[in-house]
Design an enzyme around this catalytic site. Structure first.
Site, short mmCIF file in Angstrom:
data_model
loop_
_atom_site.label_atom_id
_atom_site.label_comp_id
_atom_site.label_asym_id
_atom_site.label_seq_id
_atom_site.Cartn_x
_atom_site.Cartn_y
_atom_site.Cartn_z
N ASN A 81 0.82 -1.20 0.00
CA ASN A 81 0.00 0.00 0.00
C ASN A 81 0.87 1.26 0.00
OD1 ASN A 81 -2.38 1.57 0.14
ND2 ASN A 81 -3.34 0.08 1.50
N HIS A 111 22.61 2.56 11.83
CA HIS A 111 23.95 2.95 12.27
C HIS A 111 24.25 2.32 13.62
CE1 HIS A 111 24.44 5.90 9.10
NE2 HIS A 111 23.15 6.17 9.27
N ARG A 175 4.87 -7.56 20.84
CA ARG A 175 4.82 -8.81 21.61
C ARG A 175 3.66 -9.65 21.10
NH1 ARG A 175 8.58 -7.93 25.14
NH2 ARG A 175 8.78 -6.04 26.33
#
Length: 181
Positions: A81, A111, A175
């Site tokens: 999308n 990084h 989770r």
């Protein structure tokens, strides 16, 4: 992150990766000027970005942002999308029949976190999205993550760990909420 590699500043590998960024940005700029109704042109632009033909049934709603393109693999019948960011320098694989909601970010590069090392290069780790996955609007998946087949990532989730197959994950950090089998 799992599978992380450091590409040091000045290395041939980082230079090669960075040399591809302007090309990918130009491909995305061209793709993003196309109307959704012109899917043939969108598929052609995708092929230019990735260096391979779009798979059967692939659908994309521009705009799309990508920093490399050639390290991006997409299966058949995938839907992406609008407003998605696919930073694929570390590699992104998206399995067949996966649906990606608006404004999703798949980020396979970044990084180092240590301040002293932050400008010393780039860290990369691949992302693998299984088949039949649904990634909700605004979700973020970071490098080193594998998402199992049939999983659902809730809107706005930040996924920094592997997602088991056929489970729903939500939150920041994401989770497991329940099975979706």
């Amino acid at each position: 992150m799992k599978g992380e590699r450091h590409l040091p500043r000045g290395s041939a590998e980082l230079r090669a990766a960075m040399d591809g960024v302007p090309r990918a940005f130009a491909c995305c700029e061209a793709l993003n000027r196309l109307p959704y109704a012109d899917q043939d042109a969108i598929l052609e632009a995708w092929a230019t970005l990735t260096g391979r033909p779009a798979p059967e049934g692939f659908r994309l709603v521009p705009p799309l942002h990508c920093d490399h393109g050639v390290d991006l693999r997409v299966g058949a019948d995938v839907f992406v999308n609008h407003g998605c960011t696919l930073n694929d320098i570390g590699g992104i694989e998206i399995g067949a029949r996966t649906m990606i909601g608006p404004n999703v970010s798949l980020l396979s590069s970044g990084h180092p976190t240590a301040v002293a090392e932050r400008r010393d290069g780039v860290v990369v780790a691949s992302i693998r999205i299984g088949e039949d996955v649904w990634i909700g609007a605004g979700a973020i998946v970071v490098g080193g993550v594998a998402v199992g087949d049939g999983a659902v990532i809730a809107a706005g989730a930040v996924v920094s760990r592997d997602v088991p197959a056929a489970t729903l994950v939500a939150g920041n950090p994401a989770r497991v909420v329940r099975s979706v089998g």
